[in-house]
Design an enzyme around this catalytic site. Structure first.
Site: not given
Lengths: 908, 290
Positions: A401, A403, A505, A798
Site C-alpha cells: 500500500d 499511504t 481531514e 486508483r
C-alpha cells in the site's frame, strides 16, 4: 464458536428478525434470546478426555501419524507379528497425545477462568424502578443498564441517554478493532430526554425491531417504536460489547444483543490456516517415505520367504516354526508386518511437533528483535502467525500500500488553489520559486489566538487574502471548517485538540483554524466556528457522509444569517462531473493547479459549494428522513437522495496535502530490489501522485528504459496497450516458437503456472484502476500477468480494496511464487488476507490491517530485516533441521534393514 | 542496515516497557562459531584426520599380527561324525574323533581355545527371545508365560530347566588337547572357569537356592537335546554347575551374526606350559554330545 452455532441451529432454525421490548422480560423471554453469559471454553471436566482425543485425531497433520501409530499398536497385539514390546509404540503416541492434551487443557482452563471473570463482572441494571448490581451473565435482552466512565460495555446496547450534552457518549473501540482514537455515539433525541430519571426509564417501553445477530461491526439496522412513532436506528446509536466508555460520566443503554449474539462474539470466528511451501514439501516427503517403508518391508518379506525356505527349514531342530506357520511364504507375509512395526521409525512421527516448536522459537526471535522495535510509539515487531517464518525468506512479490506504508500518513496542508489562484509556493523578488527549507520565513499567525503553533505555512499572500476579506477565500476556509467529521476536544480554554478519524481531514481543519476559521465545538445539530475572532453558530441540517464509492462528503448548514448552503469536498474526478457549467473556466485553471500539485506527490481534494432553495430543501429533508428510517434498501435510497442534491455545484478550489515518506523507504526498496524481489504498489491515489511517490522512493527512476502507462478505457485499448508494452520488452515473446506460447496452447484449460520471463531491460508499469478492472477480466488476465511480470516495478493507482486482493490473487494463480502484502489501513485487509503472508503496519490508520496480518511492525523499513535476515535465518534453520531429522531417521532405520540380511530376515 | 541504528535506543538507556531486552540470547548475538570452509582448512583437516586414522590402523594391524592363530575346521576332518549327525535323529549318539596338528613355533603367552560355528543363526529374532531371564536368575517363575515355547515344558507339564531354544541348542562337544612329546602324550591343562564376563557370572545368572544343587532343580527336567541335567554341567565343581556354568553362560550370550566364535577354554600355564604352548605335535580329542 462452532458449538454455539450448533446449539442455536437446533433450537430455532434461523433468527430472521429480532423483536424486543424494553423493560419487559416476559415478552422478550418468549423469543428465547441468548442471555449475556458467554462460553469460550470447549470442554468441561468430564468431556475433556473424549472430546479432546477426538479433536486431536481430527487434526490433519497428526491424523496419519496417529493412524499409523494406533495401527502399529494393534499390529503389536498379534503375537506372530509383534516384533517389539508393546510399549515402544504406545509410549510415543501417548506422549504426543499427552503433550498436546495438556496444552489444550491449560488453554481451556484459562478460557474457563476468563469466562468466569467476564461473566461475573458487576453492572447496574434497572429492575422495578431500582438500580441493582447484577452479574454480567444475568443480563437479559431488553434490560436497561447503566454504565459509568471507563466501564466495559456489557452487551450490544442501544444508547438511550448519557450525562454529556445531546446525549453524546465517547467510546474507545480498542478491543474491537484496535483503534485507540475516541469515537462518538449519540442517542435519539426522543430517548435522550429520559436522562437519568429512573421513573421515566422504568416506564420506557419502546419496541425495537432489528436484524438478526451478525458479525458486521459497522452496520446496524433497526427501528424503535415508541408511542406509535417509528424512529430509525443505525450504528451511530449502538454501543458494542468490547468497547470502553470514556469521558462520559454515565449512560443508559437497552440490551439488544447479549452474550454469544453480540457482534464481538460473532466476530471471533476461526481464521483460515496459511501453510508454507515447506509444509507441502514435508507432506510429499512423508508420503514418499511411506512408500519407501513399504518397499523396504516388501524386500525383507521376500527375503524372509527365501531364507525360511533355504535355511530356516533346516534350522527347525533348533528353532521350530511357530504354530500355525506352515510355509515359508506365509512366514514372509507375517514378517512384512513385523518389519512395518520395526521400521516405522523411518516415518518422522514427531516431525510436525518439532517443526512447530522451531517456528515458535523463530517467531520469538522476531518479536525480540530490537532492530525492528520502533521507539517513537513503543511498538515492537509482532509475529501474529507463528507458522510462516521460513516462507519469509522465499518472497518474490511484495504488494505494498502507499499511504501509511511507504509514507508516514502524517498530513500537512501544503498548498491550495482558491478561485483560480494557487497558493503555497514562495517566490523571491524576481518571481523565481524558492525551495522551502527551515530558514524560509513562516507565516505569522499571531493575530489568531486559537492557532495551532505546530502548523507551518510559507506563502504570505494567502494570509493577505484572508485579511482582505476576499469572499472566495473566506468561503473556502469556512467550508474547510464546516465540512468534516472531526471531533474537537477543548480541555483548557483555547487549547484545542482535534480527534480526526482520517488524518486528511485533521490537516484541513487545522489549516482553516490557523487562517482564522476555528472549528470550536460540535453538537449533533450545530457547529460552532470562530470566524476571524467572531463566534458563529451554524445549524447542521444534514451530513452526507463519505464512503469509498461516493468519494466525497457534504454538509448542509444554515448560517446565522439564515442562508442554506451545501458544502462538498471530494476527489476531483467525481466532483468535476457534478459541477455547474458556469464554472468551466475556473475548472480549467483549477485542473492545471491540480496537475501541478499531484505532480509534486501531494494528495488533492476539490471543494465546492451550492446555495439551496428553502422549499426544495424542506422537501428533500422530508424524503431524507423517510429514507433513513426505512428498514429495507436504506442505503440505496439514501445514496439516490444524495446524488440528487449534490449537483450543479459551484467550484471553490482545491487543497493539496503533503504526505511525507517514511524513513529509509528508498533504501529499503533498493535493497529488496537487489534481492530480486518485485515490488508492486497498489494505491487508491491518483496516477500522478502515485507515480511521484514512485519516483521519490526510488521505485521508478530515470535508468529505466521506459515506464508504460496503461489507462485505456475499453477492453480493447487495454489489450493493445499491454501487448505493445510486451512487444517492446520482449519482442520474441510474440513468435510462435516462444516456449510459453507453445505451452499455453497445449494445456488450454488446466491450472497454468507461468514460468519467469526475462525482459530486455528495466521497465516499469503504471496501470489505473479503471483499466485494471478490464485487465482483470478473464481473457486479459494472462496478458496483464505476462506484461506486468516482465517489469521490475508495477504501480496500480486508483484501485479499490477488492482490486488489491484480485491483483494478489492473480499473481498467486499464475506464478509459482510466494507473495507478501503489506499495508496499514482497513482497505488493505483483503489484500493482506489473500497474500501468502500479510504484514500490517501498526501506524496511524487504526489497527484493522494489523489484526488480520501475520506479522506487524511500525515502519516499512523493517521489512528488509524481516525478509532478508529473519526470513533467511528461519529458512536455513528449518532446512538444516529437516535434513538432520530425515538423516537421523534413515540412519537409524537402515541399520535394521541391512541387519535383516544377516539375521535371516527375522525382524531382529 | 547502518541507517537503522540511528533510531534505536542507545545501549544502557532506559527502555520503554515494550522494548525487547537487549540480551545476547534475545538479539541472537550469542557467541557462535561458524567455520568458514575454504580449501586450506578443509584439506588440512582432511589430511590430518587421515593421518590419525592411518596411525590407529597401523597400530591395530601390528598388534593383530603379533597374535598367533591356529584354526582347524573339524567338520571335514571328522567327516564320519559329521555324516552321522546330518541325520538329526542321531543327535544323542556318541562319536569320537581325533585331529593332529603341529605347532612350528612356540605359542607364547596366554593361549585361548575357541569353538566356532557357521550358518548358525543365533541372531534369529525368535531364537534370541527364546529364554527366560527370570528363570536363569534362579527365580521360581512360571515359564509358560515366557517366550520359551516350544521348549518350555514337556507334555506332562514338567518345566525345562533351562528353558528355551538357545539353551536347548547348547554347544555340547567336548574338546581335549594333548601334547605329544617324545611319544609321550601329555594332556594340556585347560581352565574352564573364569572365561565368562563377571556380570554374567555374578549378576545375570544365579542358581536357585537350596541345600544342594540337585534339590535346587528338583521338579524340573533337562531340555530335550541335553544329555544330562543342568546341575551336572560340571560334575567336579559345584560353583561352576547349574546356570552359572561358564560354558552355558557363554553360549547364552548369543552372537550377532550367523558365523561366530565362543571362548571355550584357556590353557593353564603350569609346568611345561608355563610360557604357553611349546612347538611340537598336538592332538585335539573331540567327543560329540557329552
Amino acid at each position: 464458536m462452532s458449538l454455539f452455532g450448533l446449539k442455536f441451529g437446533k433450537k430455532k432454525l434461523k433468527e430472521e428478525e429480532r423483536h424486543l421490548q424494553a423493560n419487559n422480560r416476559d415478552f422478550n423471554l418468549r423469543f428465547e434470546y441468548a442471555n449475556n453469559s458467554i462460553k469460550t471454553s470447549k470442554y468441561n471436566f468430564f468431556t475433556f478426555l473424549p472430546l479432546n482425543l477426538f479433536e486431536q485425531f481430527q487434526r490433519i497433520a497428526n491424523a496419519y501419524f496417529k493412524f499409523l501409530n494406533s495401527n502399529l499398536f494393534f499390529l503389536q497385539l498379534i503375537p506372530q507379528v509383534s516384533s517389539l514390546s508393546w510399549f515402544t509404540t504406545v509410549v510415543p503416541l501417548v506422549l504426543v497425545l499427552t503433550v498436546s492434551g495438556v496444552k489444550d487443557a491449560i488453554d481451556d482452563f484459562n478460557r474457563h477462568k476468563s469466562d468466569k471473570h467476564v461473566n461475573n463482572r458487576p453492572v447496574q441494571v434497572l429492575i422495578n424502578g431500582m438500580l441493582k448490581d447484577e452479574k454480567w451473565m444475568n443480563i437479559q435482552v431488553g434490560d436497561i443498564i447503566k454504565l459509568e466512565n471507563n466501564n466495559f460495555v456489557t452487551a450490544d446496547l442501544l444508547l438511550l441517554s448519557s450525562s454529556e450534552p445531546h446525549s453524546l457518549t465517547y467510546i474507545e473501540t480498542a478491543e474491537l478493532d484496535g483503534e485507540t482514537n475516541l469515537k462518538v455515539k449519540q442517542a435519539l433525541t426522543v430517548t435522550a430526554e429520559l436522562g437519568e430519571d429512573l421513573q421515566k426509564l422504568t416506564e420506557f417501553n419502546g419496541e425495537v425491531k432489528c436484524e438478526a445477530p451478525n458479525n458486521k461491526l459497522d452496520k446496524f439496522m433497526g427501528t424503535l417504536t415508541l408511542r406509535g412513532e417509528k424512529y430509525a436506528l443505525d450504528n451511530e446509536k449502538m454501543l458494542l460489547r468490547g468497547c470502553t466508555i470514556r469521558n462520559t460520566e454515565w449512560c443508559f443503554g437497552l440490551v439488544i444483543y447479549a452474550g454469544p449474539d453480540t457482534k464481538l462474539m460473532q466476530n471471533s470466528g476461526k481464521t483460515t490456516f496459511k501453510r508454507t511451501s515447506i509444509d507441502r514439501l514435508m507432506n510429499v516427503l512423508v508420503l514418499v517415505i511411506f512408500a519407501f517403508l513399504a518397499l523396504m518391508c516388501l524386500i525383507l518379506a521376500i527375503g524372509n520367504g527365501i531364507w525360511e525356505h533355504e535355511r530356516g527349514y533346516y534350522f527347525q531342530v533348533y528353532l521350530p516354526w511357530e504354530e500355525g506357520i506352515n510355509s515359508a511364504s506365509y512366514s514372509g507375509f507375517l514378517m512384512f508386518w513385523s518389519y512395518v512395526i520395526i521400521l516405522n521409525t523411518v516415518v518422522p512421527i514427531s516431525l510436525y511437533v518439532s517443526v512447530e516448536i522451531i517456528r515458535l522459537g523463530n517467531s520469538f526471535y522476531i518479536e525480540w528483535d530490537r532492530k525492528m522495535y520502533y521507539p517513537l510509539n513503543d511498538t515492537p515487531a509482532q509475529a501474529r502467525t507463528t507458522t510462516l517464518n521460513e516462507e519469509l525468506g522465499q518472497i518474490k512479490y511484495i504488494f505494498s500500500d502507499k499511504t501509511g506504508t511507504l509514507t508516514q500518513n502524517i498530513m500537512c496542508f501544503n498548498k491550495c488553489s482558491i478561485n483560480g489562484k494557487s497558493y503555497g509556493d514562495v517566490y523571491d523578488m524576481s518571481g523565481q520559486r524558492i525551495e522551502i527549507n527551515e530558514k524560509t520565513e513562516k507565516v505569522d499567525f499571531s493575530y489568531n489566538p486559537l492557532a495551532d503553533p505546530k502548523f507551518a505555512f510559507y506563502d504570505h499572500s494567502l494570509v493577505e487574502a484572508v485579511k482582505l476579506s476576499d469572499v472566495p477565500t473566506h468561503r473556502f476556509f469556512r467550508l474547510l471548517s464546516l465540512c468534516h467529521t472531526v471531533m474537537p476536544e477543548e480541555k483548557k480554554e483555547g487549547n484545542l485538540v482535534y480527534q480526526a478519524q482520517s488524518p486528511d481531514e485533521g490537516a484541513l481543519v487545522t489549516a482553516a483554524r490557523n487562517f482564522g476559521f476555528v472549528f470550536r465545538a460540535r453538537t449533533p445539530e450545530t457547529i460552532t466556528v470562530v470566524e476571524m475572532g467572531e463566534t458563529k453558530i451554524y445549524k447542521l441540517l444534514a451530513i452526507l457522509d463519505f464512503n469509498n464509492v461516493r468519494k466525497r462528503m457534504s454538509v448542509i448548514v444554515r448560517s446565522p444569517d439564515g442562508d442554506l448552503t451545501l458544502y462538498c469536498k471530494g476527489a476531483d474526478t467525481i466532483l468535476y462531473e457534478l459541477l455547474d457549467s458556469s464554472c468551466d473556466t475556473l475548472k480549467e485553471e483549477t485542473t492545471e493547479h491540480l496537475n501541478e500539485f499531484a505532480g509534486e506527490g501531494l494528495r488533492t481534494l476539490v471543494v465546492a459549494y451550492k446555495n439551496l432553495e428553502e422549499d426544495y430543501f424542506q422537501d428533500w429533508i422530508r424524503r431524507h428522513h423517510e429514507a433513513s428510517t426505512a428498514l429495507e434498501g436504506r442505503e440505496d435510497k439514501l445514496s439516490e437522495l444524495y446524488e440528487e442534491i449534490e449537483k450543479d455545484l459551484m467550484l471553490l478550489g482545491a487543497t493539496a496535502i503533503e504526505d511525507k515518506l517514511q524513513d529509509g523507504v528508498p533504501q529499503t526498496i533498493e535493497t529488496l530490489a537487489k534481492a530480486n524481489i518485485k515490488i508492486w504498489v497498489l494505491t487508491g491515489d491518483k496516477q500522478e501522485t502515485a507515480m511521484n511517490i514512485g519516483y521519490s522512493c526510488n521505485l521508478l527512476n530515470d535508468d529505466m528504459e521506459d515506464v508504460f502507462i496503461i489507462e485505456g478505457s475499453t477492453s480493447d485499448d487495454v489489450l493493445n496497450e499491454l501487448r505493445n508494452a510486451r512487444k517492446k520488452m520482449k519482442p520474441d515473446s510474440f513468435l510462435d516458437s516462444d516456449e510459453i506460447n507453445i505451452q499455453f496452447e497445449k494445456s488450454s484449460k488446466k491450472q497454468r503456472i507461468m514460468p519467469d520471463e526475462q525482459a530486455n531491460g528495466v521497465y516499469g508499469l503504471v496501470i489505473t484502476g479503471h483499466s485494471l478492472a478490464y485487465a482483470l477480466e478473464g481473457n486479459l488476465e494472462l496478458e496483464l500477468v505476462r506484461a506486468a511480470c516482465l517489469c521490475k516495478v508495477v504501480i496500480c493507482c486508483r484501485v479499490t480494496p477488492l482490486q488489491k486482493a484480485q491483483v494478489v490473487e492473480l499473481v498467486k494463480k499464475y506464478k509459482k511464487a510466494v507473495t507478501l502484502a503489506i499495508g496499514d489501513g482497513a482497505n488493505d485487509v483483503s489484500m493482506i488476507k489473500t497474500a501468502h503472508i500479510g504484514v500490517g503496519i501498526s501506524g496511524q490508520e487504526g489497527m484493522q490491517a494489523v489484526l488480520s496480518s501475520d506479522f506487524s511492525f511500525a515502519q516499512f523499513r523493517y521489512l528488509q530485516r524481516l525478509l532478508l535476515v529473519h526470513g533467511r535465518w528461519s529458512y536455513i534453520r528449518m532446512c538444516k533441521f529437516l535434513k538432520y531429522f530425515f538423516y537421523k531417521n534413515f540412519a537409524f532405520t537402515l541399520v535394521h534393514f541391512w541387519y535383516g540380511f544377516f539375521s535371516g530376515f527375522s525382524a531382529q | 542496515m547502518k541507517n537503522k541504528t540511528s533510531s534505536l535506543p542507545q545501549e544502557g538507556e532506559a527502555c520503554p516497557s515494550r522494548c525487547p531486552d537487549n540480551s545476547a540470547f534475545k538479539q541472537q548475538k550469542l557467541p557462535a562459531w561458524k567455520p568458514q570452509l575454504n580449501i586450506a582448512t578443509v584439506l588440512s583437516i582432511f589430511f590430518l584426520t587421515g593421518a590419525f586414522c592411518l596411525a590407529v590402523g597401523i597400530s591395530l594391524v601390528l598388534s593383530a599380527n603379533s597374535v598367533r592363530e591356529v584354526q582347524i575346521d573339524y567338520s571335514d576332518q571328522c567327516s564320519d561324525c559329521s555324516k552321522l549327525r546330518e541325520n538329526s535323529s542321531n543327535w544323542y549318539k556318541e562319536c569320537h574323533c581325533s585331529i593332529n596338528f603341529m605347532l612350528k613355533d612356540d605359542m607364547l603367552g596366554d593361549v585361548f581355545m575357541y569353538y566356532g560355528l557357521q550358518n548358525f543363526y543365533q541372531n534369529h529374532r525368535r531364537y534370541m527371545i527364546s529364554r527366560s531371564n527370570e528363570q536363569l536368575l534362579g527365580q521360581n517363575v512360571n515359564i509358560g508365560n515366557s517366550y520359551c515355547a516350544p521348549f518350555a515344558t514337556y507334555a506332562n507339564g514338567t518345566p525345562m530347566a533351562p528353558c528355551g531354544a538357545i539353551a536347548n541348542s547348547m554347544f555340547n562337544d567336548t574338546i581335549d588337547l594333548y601334547y605329544i612329546r617324545n611319544s609321550s602324550v601329555i594332556q594340556v591343562p585347560l581352565l574352564k572357569t573364569g572365561n565368562s564376563w563377571w556380570t554374567d557370572k555374578n549378576v545375570k545368572f544365579r542358581n536357585p537356592i537350596s541345600y544342594n544343587l540337585s534339590s535346587a532343580f528338583a521338579g524340573t527336567a533337562r531340555p530335550p537335546n541335553w544329555q544330562k541335567p543342568v546341575y551336572l554341567l560340571d560334575e567336579e565343581d559345584e560353583r561352576n554347575s547349574g546356570y552359572i556354568n561358564d560354558d552355558f553362560i557363554i553360549w547364552m550370550r548369543v552372537s550377532a551374526f550367523a558365523t561366530f566364535r565362543n571362548l571355550y577354554r584357556r590353557v593353564r600355564r603350569v609346568r611345561q606350559f608355563a610360557d604357553g604352548l611349546p612347538a611340537g605335535n598336538y592332538t585335539f580329542h573331540i567327543s560329540y554330545s557329552i
